[in-house]
Design a protein around this motif. Structure first.
Motif, mmCIF file in Angstrom:
data_model
loop_
_atom_site.group_PDB
_atom_site.id
_atom_site.type_symbol
_atom_site.label_atom_id
_atom_site.label_comp_id
_atom_site.label_asym_id
_atom_site.label_seq_id
_atom_site.Cartn_x
_atom_site.Cartn_y
_atom_site.Cartn_z
ATOM 1 N N LYS A 114 0.833 -1.216 0.000
ATOM 2 C CA LYS A 114 0.000 0.000 0.000
ATOM 3 C C LYS A 114 0.865 1.263 0.000
ATOM 4 O O LYS A 114 1.917 1.295 0.629
ATOM 5 C CB LYS A 114 -0.881 -0.007 1.243
ATOM 6 C CG LYS A 114 -2.024 -0.983 1.127
ATOM 7 C CD LYS A 114 -2.886 -0.948 2.362
ATOM 8 C CE LYS A 114 -3.970 -1.978 2.274
ATOM 9 N NZ LYS A 114 -4.517 -2.336 3.567
ATOM 10 N N LYS A 115 0.399 2.288 -0.687
ATOM 11 C CA LYS A 115 1.093 3.580 -0.694
ATOM 12 C C LYS A 115 0.712 4.379 0.554
ATOM 13 O O LYS A 115 -0.353 4.142 1.137
ATOM 14 C CB LYS A 115 0.660 4.382 -1.927
ATOM 15 C CG LYS A 115 1.154 3.802 -3.227
ATOM 16 C CD LYS A 115 1.980 4.860 -3.934
ATOM 17 C CE LYS A 115 2.773 4.257 -5.072
ATOM 18 N NZ LYS A 115 4.046 4.853 -5.294
ATOM 19 N N LYS A 127 -0.937 7.191 2.062
ATOM 20 C CA LYS A 127 -1.953 8.150 1.628
ATOM 21 C C LYS A 127 -2.554 8.907 2.813
ATOM 22 O O LYS A 127 -3.413 9.760 2.643
ATOM 23 C CB LYS A 127 -3.104 7.408 0.904
ATOM 24 C CG LYS A 127 -2.685 6.800 -0.429
ATOM 25 C CD LYS A 127 -2.582 7.904 -1.463
ATOM 26 C CE LYS A 127 -1.991 7.454 -2.761
ATOM 27 N NZ LYS A 127 -1.405 8.548 -3.513
ATOM 28 N N CYS A 144 8.340 8.820 2.205
ATOM 29 C CA CYS A 144 7.379 7.959 1.489
ATOM 30 C C CYS A 144 8.100 7.166 0.405
ATOM 31 O O CYS A 144 7.813 5.978 0.193
ATOM 32 C CB CYS A 144 6.253 8.787 0.876
ATOM 33 S SG CYS A 144 5.157 9.493 2.110
ATOM 34 N N GLN A 145 9.041 7.827 -0.270
ATOM 35 C CA GLN A 145 9.796 7.118 -1.316
ATOM 36 C C GLN A 145 10.601 5.974 -0.705
ATOM 37 O O GLN A 145 10.658 4.870 -1.251
ATOM 38 C CB GLN A 145 10.730 8.079 -2.049
ATOM 39 C CG GLN A 145 9.982 8.916 -3.080
ATOM 40 C CD GLN A 145 10.779 10.117 -3.567
ATOM 41 O OE1 GLN A 145 11.925 10.321 -3.150
ATOM 42 N NE2 GLN A 145 10.168 10.916 -4.414
ATOM 43 N N ASP A 182 8.255 3.199 0.089
ATOM 44 C CA ASP A 182 7.840 2.497 -1.147
ATOM 45 C C ASP A 182 8.874 1.461 -1.573
ATOM 46 O O ASP A 182 8.546 0.403 -2.080
ATOM 47 C CB ASP A 182 7.662 3.505 -2.300
ATOM 48 C CG ASP A 182 6.335 4.240 -2.199
ATOM 49 O OD1 ASP A 182 5.483 3.800 -1.410
ATOM 50 O OD2 ASP A 182 6.179 5.257 -2.880
#
Ligand code: G1P
Length: 290
Positions: free
Chosen positions: A2-3, A5, A146-147, A150
């Motif tokens: 999941k990203k 968000k 976040c990167q 990921d």
């Protein structure tokens, strides 16, 4: 995977470093030139792709909710007097992101404030941005975190090196290098220089897996009798699922008097309505200073 968000912005602190100003005005709404601190933090989150933002505020902070609500009288007055540019500025705010407001009923600590956001986050990864830390520049710190998440799927938090004299003001991590990032073995909340494992500090930007909540639920009051976020983070560190990364943005502790002034000057020097005059003023002021 999941990203990221969703984000939590804890804004429940009493702002004691800014009394008496914070007696009735939440420090998160103090202006940096003409925009409140909180707006910079929210924009950082949006720039990182965050869509839902949970603001956890305490008693006496209803002005924060009002800030993201409609302001009929003001909007009507601005419309009638043809001040469309101002009207557009304030109308934009309420449409910025999906802002969700949660009340922390007792000031039990930062870890508890983050835990208050759990029902909205569910089992998704999420960012935490402290409302009085201002990060200027792109890529935003949250974007970098976040990167990293990921790529790895592990909780990743921002870290920065601080002078020895500042070690006791921060969460301090014990790290070992791991390629371009650091593996975090342990976190201590505001240790003395003697106790500190390093000078690597937490400047208030985090991306966590939702597993953090299970640790926070079982976290007992720690430093200063508060439920500390750092104590919950130790659960992730013990599992080998906590990493640290440095960042490129310029950081200001706007919850501190000096940091707040610095951030105001920095933004004043960039603002089209103030930059030229402020620059001249500062030059005049400092001429002849040693
Ligand atoms: C909090 C955290 C601390 C972190 C700091 C960053 O402390 O508990 O781990 O390093 O924010 O500003 P506070 O400054 O709210 O006392």
């Amino acid at each position: 995977m999941k990203k990221v968000k969703k984000a939590i912005i804890p804004a429940a602190g009493l702002g004691t470093r800014f009394l008496p100003a914070t007696k009735t005005v939440p420090k998160e709404l103090f202006p940096l030139v003409d925009r409140p601190l909180l707006l910079y933090v929210i924009e950082e989150a949006i720039a990182a792709g965050i869509e839902d933002i949970v603001i956890v505020a305490g008693r006496g902070k209803t002005a924060i909710e009002d800030f993201f609500d409609r302001s009929y009288e003001l909007e009507d007055t601005l419309a009638k007097s043809g001040k469309t540019d101002l009207l557009e500025k304030i109308s934009k705010i309420k449409n910025m992101a999906n802002i969700i407001s949660i009340r922390q009923k007792e000031a039990l600590g930062l870890g508890h404030a983050v835990l208050c956001g759990a029902p909205v986050i569910g089992d998704e990864p999420f960012a935490v941005l402290l409302g009085d830390e201002i990060m200027l520049g792109r890529p935003s710190v949250t974007e970098e975190l976040c990167q990293a998440y990921d790529k790895t799927g592990f909780s990743t938090v921002a870290i920065m090196e601080v002078p020895e004299s500042d070690v006791s003001k921060y969460g301090i991590v014990k790290v070992s290098p791991n390629g371009s990032t650091f593996k975090i073995h342990n976190v201590a909340e505001k240790p003395s220089v003697k106790e500190a494992a390093s000078r690597w500090a937490l400047p208030g930007r985090y991306v966590f897996e939702s597993q953090l909540f299970s640790y926070l639920k079982n976290t007992k009051p720690g430093k200063n009798g508060e439920i500390q976020l750092t104590d919950g983070m130790n659960g992730l560190a013990a599992e080998g699922r906590l990493y640290g990364t440095t960042f490129q943005a310029k950081r200001f502790d706007a919850g501190d008097k000096f940091g707040f002034l610095q951030a105001n000057i920095e933004i004043g020097l960039q603002h089209p309505e103030t930059s030229a005059r402020l620059k001249t003023y500062l030059q005049e002021l400092t001429r002849g200073w040693k």
